[in-house]
Design an enzyme around this catalytic site. Structure first.
Site, PDB file in Angstrom:
ATOM      1  N   ASN A   9       0.878  -1.179   0.000  1.00 54.16           N
ATOM      2  CA  ASN A   9       0.000   0.000   0.000  1.00 54.16           C
ATOM      3  C   ASN A   9       0.913   1.226   0.000  1.00 54.16           C
ATOM      4  OD1 ASN A   9      -1.783   2.049   0.564  1.00 54.16           O
ATOM      5  ND2 ASN A   9      -2.281   1.348   2.643  1.00 54.16           N
ATOM      6  N   LYS A  11       0.076   4.226  -0.275  1.00 55.46           N
ATOM      7  CA  LYS A  11      -0.567   5.408   0.345  1.00 55.46           C
ATOM      8  C   LYS A  11      -0.330   6.639  -0.540  1.00 55.46           C
ATOM      9  CE  LYS A  11      -0.092   3.175   4.774  1.00 55.46           C
ATOM     10  NZ  LYS A  11       0.016   3.275   6.222  1.00 55.46           N
ATOM     11  N   HIS A  93      -9.458   1.327   4.986  1.00 56.77           N
ATOM     12  CA  HIS A  93      -8.185   1.483   5.693  1.00 56.77           C
ATOM     13  C   HIS A  93      -8.383   2.449   6.856  1.00 56.77           C
ATOM     14  CE1 HIS A  93      -4.079   2.641   6.574  1.00 56.77           C
ATOM     15  NE2 HIS A  93      -3.704   1.517   5.981  1.00 56.77           N
ATOM     16  N   GLU A 163      -5.387  -4.796  10.704  1.00 57.08           N
ATOM     17  CA  GLU A 163      -4.365  -3.767  10.910  1.00 57.08           C
ATOM     18  C   GLU A 163      -4.665  -2.998  12.192  1.00 57.08           C
ATOM     19  OE1 GLU A 163      -2.333  -2.696   6.948  1.00 57.08           O
ATOM     20  OE2 GLU A 163      -4.052  -1.380   7.186  1.00 57.08           O
ATOM     21  N   GLY A 169       2.598   2.173  10.812  1.00 57.33           N
ATOM     22  CA  GLY A 169       3.607   3.224  10.661  1.00 57.33           C
ATOM     23  C   GLY A 169       4.326   3.595  11.953  1.00 57.33           C
ATOM     24  N   SER A 209       3.478  -2.160  10.391  1.00 51.14           N
ATOM     25  CA  SER A 209       4.912  -2.244  10.666  1.00 51.14           C
ATOM     26  C   SER A 209       5.535  -3.589  10.292  1.00 51.14           C
ATOM     27  CB  SER A 209       5.203  -1.892  12.131  1.00 51.14           C
ATOM     28  OG  SER A 209       4.801  -0.561  12.408  1.00 51.14           O
TER      29      SER A 209
HETATM   30  P1  PGA Z   1       2.930   0.264   7.624  1.00 50.82           P
HETATM   31  O1  PGA Z   1       1.436   0.488   7.046  1.00 50.82           O
HETATM   32  O2  PGA Z   1       3.436  -1.015   7.038  1.00 50.82           O
HETATM   33  O3  PGA Z   1       3.688   1.462   7.146  1.00 50.82           O
HETATM   34  O4  PGA Z   1       2.804   0.189   9.108  1.00 50.82           O
HETATM   35  C1  PGA Z   1       0.567  -0.595   6.883  1.00 50.82           C
HETATM   36  C2  PGA Z   1      -0.743  -0.118   6.300  1.00 50.82           C
HETATM   37  O5  PGA Z   1      -1.252   0.924   6.720  1.00 50.82           O
HETATM   38  O6  PGA Z   1      -1.329  -0.780   5.402  1.00 50.82           O
END
Ligand code: PGA
Length: 249
Positions: A9, A11, A93, A163, A169, A209
């Site tokens: 993803n 983003k 999300h 998630e 993040g 993460s």
């Molecule tokens: P991240 O995000 O791997 O940067 O923690 C995961 C997500 O939001 O799909």
């Protein structure tokens, strides 16, 4: 057998220069043994789909509108995503739920539209830190599943991504026991609602993460069928070890 999926993803990250990362991924994964998906920002979807055409790597959107067409400035329909080469779309999300106030009912309507357009809906659920600390995780997840997942899905049109909001993040990851508890719960809920045949075949991804260093141990947890990866999906050199760990799992 449930299919395994490594999904990236991106983003709100990436411009034309990022297509080189997809090229590198394609070169490194001529014949992946798991499903691999990249969901770039909408501006890159068509170009990324062209870049990856003929490869085993799929592309997807990060959101869609519930309506087929109409006066919705700035929005994108599921059919438009499909037209731009997408096979999947991420829906609900936590950043959409937070930044745009998306409700379970809206996510469900979007998922219905996505499935009607031939896309696979990757529906995200997850508790906040306050929810977990109040020991409400399973009831929150159960409510989000009941509210966000439409009826009458076939297994190949649905992916669930667990998630935890507090793990996205942040570099914080739940314990393997906590991940397993939620994934087992999601599997049981899917089987209850859709029957064992469909319920067992829907991939359940963990997200939050995930990186090369923790992927293998997460993929060894029961009912973890892959990952939805944010930050570590932006560069091929970071995403590849995650795909490789899933292939080895
Ligand atoms: P991240 O995000 O791997 O940067 O923690 C995961 C997500 O939001 O799909």
């Amino acid at each position: 057998m449930v299919r395994k999926l490594a999904a990236g993803n991106w983003k709100m990250n990436g411009t034309g220069a990022s297509l080189a990362e997809a090229e590198a991924l394609r070169a490194a994964l001529p014949a992946p043994t798991v499903d691999v998906l990249i969901c770039p920002p909408a501006t890159l979807l068509s170009r990324l789909s062209d870049t990856l055409s003929g490869s085993a790597i799929a592309t997807g959107g990060q959101d869609c509108h519930a309506a087929e067409t109409g006066a919705h400035t700035g929005d994108i329909s599921a059919a438009m995503l499909a037209d731009a080469g997408a096979s999947h779309v991420i829906l609900g999300h936590s950043e959409r739920r937070t930044d745009h106030g998306e409700t379970d009912a809206e996510v469900r309507a979007k998922a219905k539209a996505a499935i009607a357009a031939g896309l696979t809906a990757v529906i995200c659920v997850g508790e906040t830190l306050a929810g977990r600390e109040a020991a409400n995780t399973l009831s929150i997840i159960g409510g989000q599943l009941a509210g966000s997942v439409p009826d009458l899905v076939s297994a190949d049109r649905l992916v669930i991504a667990y998630e935890p909001v507090w793990a996205i993040g942040t570099g914080k990851v739940p314990t393997l026991h906590q991940i397993g508890e939620v994934h087992d719960f999601i599997r049981a809920e899917l089987e209850k609602r859709f029957g064992v045949g469909v319920g067992r075949a829907v991939p359940i991804l963990y997200g939050g993460s995930v990186k090369g260093a923790n992927a293998a141990e997460i993929f060894a947890v029961s009912n973890v069928n892959g990952a939805l990866v944010g930050g570590a999906s932006l560069r091929a050199v970071d995403f590849l070890p995650i795909v490789e760990a899933l292939q080895a799992s």
